[in-house]
Design a protein around this motif. Structure first.
Motif, mmCIF file in Angstrom:
data_model
loop_
_atom_site.group_PDB
_atom_site.id
_atom_site.type_symbol
_atom_site.label_atom_id
_atom_site.label_comp_id
_atom_site.label_asym_id
_atom_site.label_seq_id
_atom_site.Cartn_x
_atom_site.Cartn_y
_atom_site.Cartn_z
ATOM 1 N N ASN A 2 2.342 0.908 -7.872
ATOM 2 C CA ASN A 2 1.923 -0.462 -8.163
ATOM 3 C C ASN A 2 0.643 -0.556 -8.990
ATOM 4 N N ALA A 3 -0.220 0.454 -8.891
ATOM 5 C CA ALA A 3 -1.570 0.338 -9.441
ATOM 6 C C ALA A 3 -1.569 -0.018 -10.923
ATOM 7 N N PRO A 49 -10.141 -3.022 -5.589
ATOM 8 C CA PRO A 49 -9.499 -1.819 -6.128
ATOM 9 C C PRO A 49 -10.528 -0.837 -6.664
ATOM 10 N N GLY A 76 -4.786 5.640 -1.553
ATOM 11 C CA GLY A 76 -3.752 5.129 -2.441
ATOM 12 C C GLY A 76 -2.603 6.071 -2.713
ATOM 13 N N MET A 84 0.814 -1.208 0.000
ATOM 14 C CA MET A 84 0.000 0.000 0.000
ATOM 15 C C MET A 84 0.852 1.265 0.000
ATOM 16 N N TRP A 135 1.398 2.083 -3.479
ATOM 17 C CA TRP A 135 0.223 1.798 -4.294
ATOM 18 C C TRP A 135 0.185 2.637 -5.574
ATOM 19 N N ALA A 171 -7.323 3.960 -3.213
ATOM 20 C CA ALA A 171 -6.792 2.676 -3.687
ATOM 21 C C ALA A 171 -7.904 1.654 -3.831
#
Length: 330
Positions: A58-59, A240, A180, A52, A55, A196
């Motif tokens: 990473n998203a 998500p 996020g 997280m 995030w 997020a």
């Protein structure tokens, strides 16, 4: 993910055979560790907190991975049934906030309950006055938000211990919002873009300790009434934000021992999710992984004069986010 689940994909925090919890992607009730895709540039794949914290980075990769047919085939063949894993809370926030008195129906219900000694006409007048004050607050007021300790967070199927003498422990099913990216002085629209994902939470509250008997002039005490260990079951999954078309359309349900107690829709919020986050961002700022609990609909235990006791089983659901099942123990 049980009833009420939107079956696209979601993320969960699980363990197996006594391992440390680790994040997984969940599809069709099967799970596969995100560590499998570490080579794709994912950060923090070995813990939910680390995942997280990165995030925003990473998203994009997570969306790409989930959309690939190879991923679905891989999970179908080597993924582990979610039922064979221990599911932990899908969040590990550094800050937890709870919005108080944010559903119209819940406030109206409380107002009518408090006027039960009046005749029918007086009750209706009291109800109308409450509705008028709610809409005035909507036009001119701000969300009422308190903090809750991070040690409150427990898994979606963990037991809830009710110590002797706690006679007014109450339930509050809510939509949990997980941040996020860093939010500071943002608009409601920008706040929504910084989410997020979403999860089910149950904001357990000890009604008898909301106000301090020894210091009535000091107002509410959210440490005693909301912040004890285990008083915020979360999960089962993190859905998500890009898989949620309209967060205002969430429907919430809570049953006690199989009997429906709470039913409501996020459309009934006085202040929407974006407005709550924008308000918080103007005061304290929000960081990746932080959790905001956004209010509860009508049907809390106070309305029924029925509170939690050992042996009770609570099932809290938000449609599209899954169901958590909590057994109360002494």
């Amino acid at each position: 993910m049980e009833e009420g689940t939107l079956m696209r994909y979601a993320f969960a925090n699980v363990s197996s055979a006594g391992s440390q919890p680790f994040p997984v992607i969940v599809m069709e009730e099967r799970a596969l560790a995100l560590a499998h895709w570490a080579s794709r540039g994912l950060n923090g794949v070995h813990s939910m907190r680390a995942l997280m914290e990165s995030w925003d980075v990473n998203a994009r990769q997570l969306r790409e991975i989930a959309s690939e047919s190879a991923t679905r085939e891989l999970i179908a063949t080597v993924g582990v049934p979610l039922a064979h894993l221990t599911i932990h809370a899908p969040v590990a926030p550094s800050q937890v906030y709870c919005t108080i008195g944010n559903y119209r129906a819940q406030l109206l219900e409380a107002a009518v309950d408090s006027a039960s000694h009046l005749d029918a006409q007086e009750v209706e007048e009291h109800r109308n006055a409450t509705l008028k004050s709610i809409e005035e607050r909507r036009r001119t007021g701000e969300p009422y938000i308190c903090m809750k300790g991070t040690s409150c967070i427990s898994g979606p199927h963990d037991s809830l211990r009710i110590s002797q003498g706690l006679t007014s422990l109450d339930w509050e099913v809510e939509v949990g919002v997980v941040i996020g990216r860093r939010l500071k002085d943002v608009s409601s629209i920008e706040a929504l873009e910084g989410i997020a994902g979403y999860c089910v939470v149950n904001d357990i509250t000890l009604r008898e300790r909301i106000f301090r008997a020894d210091m009535p002039q000091m107002g509410t005490d959210w440490i005693q009434s909301k912040s004890r260990p285990g008083w915020l079951p979360a999960g089962p999954v993190l859905m998500p934000a890009w898989n949620v078309e309209d967060p205002s359309a969430f429907r919430l349900h809570l049953s006690l021992n199989g009997e429906s107690m709470q039913e409501g829709s996020a459309t009934d919020m006085i202040f929407g999710i974006g407005e709550q986050l924008a308000y918080l961002s103007s005061l304290v700022g929000l960081e990746p992984g932080d959790l905001v609990c956004t209010g509860t609909p009508a049907g809390i235990g106070t309305h029924y004069s029925r509170y939690l006791r050992p042996g009770d089983v609570i099932e809290a659901t938000v449609d599209g986010l899954g169901t958590q099942r909590t057994k109360c123990i002494p």
